[in-house]
Design an enzyme around this catalytic site. Structure first.
Site, PDB file in Angstrom:
ATOM      1  N   SER A 134       6.346   2.844  13.194  1.00 57.61           N
ATOM      2  CA  SER A 134       4.906   2.835  13.466  1.00 57.61           C
ATOM      3  C   SER A 134       4.590   3.450  14.822  1.00 57.61           C
ATOM      4  O   SER A 134       5.365   3.326  15.780  1.00 57.61           O
ATOM      5  CB  SER A 134       4.435   1.384  13.443  1.00 57.61           C
ATOM      6  OG  SER A 134       3.153   1.268  13.999  1.00 57.61           O
ATOM      7  N   TYR A 137       4.128  -7.135  16.694  1.00 50.23           N
ATOM      8  CA  TYR A 137       4.389  -6.213  15.584  1.00 50.23           C
ATOM      9  C   TYR A 137       5.078  -4.942  16.090  1.00 50.23           C
ATOM     10  O   TYR A 137       6.115  -4.522  15.568  1.00 50.23           O
ATOM     11  CB  TYR A 137       3.072  -5.857  14.892  1.00 50.23           C
ATOM     12  CG  TYR A 137       3.182  -4.699  13.928  1.00 50.23           C
ATOM     13  CD1 TYR A 137       3.830  -4.843  12.704  1.00 50.23           C
ATOM     14  CD2 TYR A 137       2.651  -3.444  14.241  1.00 50.23           C
ATOM     15  CE1 TYR A 137       3.933  -3.773  11.817  1.00 50.23           C
ATOM     16  CE2 TYR A 137       2.750  -2.376  13.372  1.00 50.23           C
ATOM     17  CZ  TYR A 137       3.396  -2.546  12.161  1.00 50.23           C
ATOM     18  OH  TYR A 137       3.508  -1.485  11.287  1.00 50.23           O
ATOM     19  N   PHE A 175       0.827  -1.217   0.000  1.00 48.11           N
ATOM     20  CA  PHE A 175       0.000   0.000   0.000  1.00 48.11           C
ATOM     21  C   PHE A 175       0.863   1.271   0.000  1.00 48.11           C
ATOM     22  O   PHE A 175       0.883   2.039  -0.971  1.00 48.11           O
ATOM     23  CB  PHE A 175      -0.948  -0.071   1.206  1.00 48.11           C
ATOM     24  CG  PHE A 175      -1.595   1.224   1.578  1.00 48.11           C
ATOM     25  CD1 PHE A 175      -2.164   2.057   0.628  1.00 48.11           C
ATOM     26  CD2 PHE A 175      -1.656   1.615   2.921  1.00 48.11           C
ATOM     27  CE1 PHE A 175      -2.780   3.260   0.989  1.00 48.11           C
ATOM     28  CE2 PHE A 175      -2.263   2.805   3.284  1.00 48.11           C
ATOM     29  CZ  PHE A 175      -2.813   3.630   2.316  1.00 48.11           C
TER      30      PHE A 175
HETATM   31  P1  NAD Z   1       1.616  -3.622   3.109  1.00 48.36           P
HETATM   32  O1  NAD Z   1       1.491  -4.972   3.720  1.00 48.36           O
HETATM   33  O2  NAD Z   1       0.598  -3.202   2.114  1.00 48.36           O
HETATM   34  O3  NAD Z   1       3.057  -3.445   2.471  1.00 48.36           O
HETATM   35  C1  NAD Z   1       4.179  -4.174   2.882  1.00 48.36           C
HETATM   36  C2  NAD Z   1       4.762  -4.855   1.660  1.00 48.36           C
HETATM   37  O4  NAD Z   1       5.926  -5.573   2.094  1.00 48.36           O
HETATM   38  C3  NAD Z   1       3.813  -5.864   1.029  1.00 48.36           C
HETATM   39  O5  NAD Z   1       3.661  -5.625  -0.352  1.00 48.36           O
HETATM   40  C4  NAD Z   1       4.491  -7.207   1.268  1.00 48.36           C
HETATM   41  O6  NAD Z   1       4.283  -8.147   0.205  1.00 48.36           O
HETATM   42  C5  NAD Z   1       5.946  -6.800   1.397  1.00 48.36           C
HETATM   43  N1  NAD Z   1       6.712  -7.770   2.177  1.00 48.36           N
HETATM   44  C6  NAD Z   1       6.318  -8.414   3.305  1.00 48.36           C
HETATM   45  N2  NAD Z   1       7.270  -9.264   3.701  1.00 48.36           N
HETATM   46  C7  NAD Z   1       8.286  -9.132   2.811  1.00 48.36           C
HETATM   47  C8  NAD Z   1       9.544  -9.777   2.682  1.00 48.36           C
HETATM   48  N3  NAD Z   1       9.947 -10.715   3.547  1.00 48.36           N
HETATM   49  N4  NAD Z   1      10.343  -9.438   1.639  1.00 48.36           N
HETATM   50  C9  NAD Z   1       9.927  -8.501   0.729  1.00 48.36           C
HETATM   51  N5  NAD Z   1       8.739  -7.882   0.800  1.00 48.36           N
HETATM   52  C10 NAD Z   1       7.927  -8.190   1.834  1.00 48.36           C
HETATM   53  O7  NAD Z   1       1.637  -2.600   4.335  1.00 48.36           O
HETATM   54  P2  NAD Z   1       1.615  -1.009   4.338  1.00 48.36           P
HETATM   55  O8  NAD Z   1       0.406  -0.596   5.066  1.00 48.36           O
HETATM   56  O9  NAD Z   1       1.890  -0.478   2.992  1.00 48.36           O
HETATM   57  O10 NAD Z   1       2.871  -0.726   5.287  1.00 48.36           O
HETATM   58  C11 NAD Z   1       4.131  -0.305   4.759  1.00 48.36           C
HETATM   59  C12 NAD Z   1       5.087  -0.052   5.896  1.00 48.36           C
HETATM   60  O11 NAD Z   1       4.566   0.954   6.748  1.00 48.36           O
HETATM   61  C13 NAD Z   1       5.316  -1.277   6.781  1.00 48.36           C
HETATM   62  O12 NAD Z   1       6.666  -1.284   7.169  1.00 48.36           O
HETATM   63  C14 NAD Z   1       4.409  -1.030   7.970  1.00 48.36           C
HETATM   64  O13 NAD Z   1       4.907  -1.669   9.122  1.00 48.36           O
HETATM   65  C15 NAD Z   1       4.491   0.488   8.079  1.00 48.36           C
HETATM   66  N6  NAD Z   1       3.319   1.095   8.716  1.00 48.36           N
HETATM   67  C16 NAD Z   1       2.099   1.074   8.103  1.00 48.36           C
HETATM   68  C17 NAD Z   1       1.018   1.688   8.729  1.00 48.36           C
HETATM   69  C18 NAD Z   1      -0.349   1.723   8.106  1.00 48.36           C
HETATM   70  O14 NAD Z   1      -1.271   2.221   8.747  1.00 48.36           O
HETATM   71  N7  NAD Z   1      -0.559   1.233   6.890  1.00 48.36           N
HETATM   72  C19 NAD Z   1       1.176   2.306   9.976  1.00 48.36           C
HETATM   73  C20 NAD Z   1       2.437   2.289  10.571  1.00 48.36           C
HETATM   74  C21 NAD Z   1       3.511   1.703   9.918  1.00 48.36           C
END
Ligand code: NAD
Length: 327
Positions: free
Chosen positions: A129, A153, A11
């Site tokens: 996060s 997490y 995302f």
């Molecule tokens: P998401 O799950 O959509 O994106 C994470 C991506 O990482 C996915 O496409 C997944 O396939 C990929 N991934 C997972 N494991 C992997 C691996 N071993 N090797 C390579 N790729 C891998 O999540 P998001 O919401 O886009 O979050 C992105 C980042 O932001 C993450 O680090 C998440 O912890 C952080 N985050 C998100 C939020 C939120 O509200 N969406 C809030 C705080 C932090």
């Protein structure tokens, strides 16, 4: 500039890759298409990134691979000027074992950090996060607030963030950690409140609130997350720093559900289910540090962001909704 976006099919990473490719950068996405939600959403994100490169002056390359593969990560980082490390097992609620969070979010991050130490890069941005805070002693959180995560997490994100700061301090890696606060927007992860509420209401099903709905959140529209990340292409002012990136607008989950219900399906009754123990009760960002260091200012109130998301959802319902409901 050559920009590596790990997790770039996800995302937030998808939005970064799209914007950077459109802005004329050479983008490389590393993603393993983890199936914890429907991977067709990720395939769509890749298509959007490729189209942005075609529209703009940049390029877009996808490497299907894993951040746990140290050699692969080292090769990709060696070729990059900027690294946006978004890959993670995201989400506090997934019932993966703590080891999965550890392997991907900590070991995977160490692979990226080792590579950044061994190669000259301009900047490494780590996606942290608000989950690192755990239970609030006071609100809004500033970055000096105690970090006592209450989920595997959150613990893994805190470890990744601390390692990034240690590598900055000891090895001079130009690392920045951004603590994102509940991000939503087009192509968002399905298993989150805004997408659930909108999707269920439009489908004629009651929105489901976990707990009594009194939990509060700084819901942050993805465009604001993008602007904080973009700013880090141009300044080293935040190297070695951890910064909150939130909306500063705050809402309780029951009000969020009620407003979405009132707008989309006023005839539906909100349903309540058991709260998740790993969900924080309250979360609210003080962003003065990011404002001071990189000029970050959130531009979307929650109501404006939800309106923009609903508009996008209606335009994309045909492909997105079945995949959201499938996840
Ligand atoms: P998401 O799950 O959509 O994106 C994470 C991506 O990482 C996915 O496409 C997944 O396939 C990929 N991934 C997972 N494991 C992997 C691996 N071993 N090797 C390579 N790729 C891998 O999540 P998001 O919401 O886009 O979050 C992105 C980042 O932001 C993450 O680090 C998440 O912890 C952080 N985050 C998100 C939020 C939120 O509200 N969406 C809030 C705080 C932090």
């Amino acid at each position: 500039m050559r920009v590596l976006v790990t997790g770039g099919a996800g995302f937030i990473g998808g939005h970064l890759a799209e914007a950077f490719a459109r802005d004329g950068h050479d983008v490389v996405v590393l993603d393993n298409f983890d199936p914890y939600y429907d991977t067709r959403i990720k395939e769509h994100n890749v298509e959007v990134g490729r189209a942005a490169a075609d529209d703009g002056d940049g390029s877009y390359d996808l490497v299907e691979g894993d951040v746990r593969d140290a050699d692969l990560v080292a090769d990709l980082v060696a070729d990059a000027d900027y690294v946006y490390h978004q890959a993670a097992q995201a989400g506090v609620r997934t019932d993966y074992s703590p080891r999965k969070y550890d392997e991907v979010n900590v070991d995977g991050t160490l692979n990226v950090l080792d590579a950044a130490r061994d190669h000259d890069i301009e900047r490494l941005v780590f996606a942290s996060s608000s989950s690192v805070y755990g239970k609030p002693r006071y609100l809004p959180y500033d970055e000096d607030h105690l970090t006592t995560p209450i989920s595997p997490y959150g613990a893994s994100k805190l470890a990744g963030e601390r390692y990034a700061m240690v590598y900055a301090e000891r090895y001079g890696v130009p690392a920045v950690a951004l603590r994102y606060f509940t991000v939503y927007g087009p192509r968002m992860r399905p298993n989150m409140a805004v997408s659930n509420f909108v999707s269920r209401c439009l489908d004629g099903e009651p929105p489901v609130v976990y707990g009594d709905g009194s939990q509060t959140r700084d819901m942050t529209y993805v465009a604001d997350i993008l602007s904080a990340n973009r700013a880090l292409l141009d300044t080293d002012a935040a190297d070695g720093e951890v910064m909150n990136v939130g909306s500063t607008d705050n809402i309780d989950i029951e009000t969020l559900a009620t407003e979405i219900r009132d707008q989309l399906a006023p005839e539906l009754e909100i349903e309540y289910a058991d709260a998740y123990e790993v969900d924080a009760d309250h979360s609210h960002a003080d962003v003065s540090k990011a404002s001071e260091l990189i000029g970050y200012e959130p531009t979307y109130t929650i109501r404006e962001g939800v309106e923009a998301f609903v508009e996008w959802y209606r335009d994309n319902r045909g492909w997105y909704e079945p995949l959201v409901r499938n996840s």
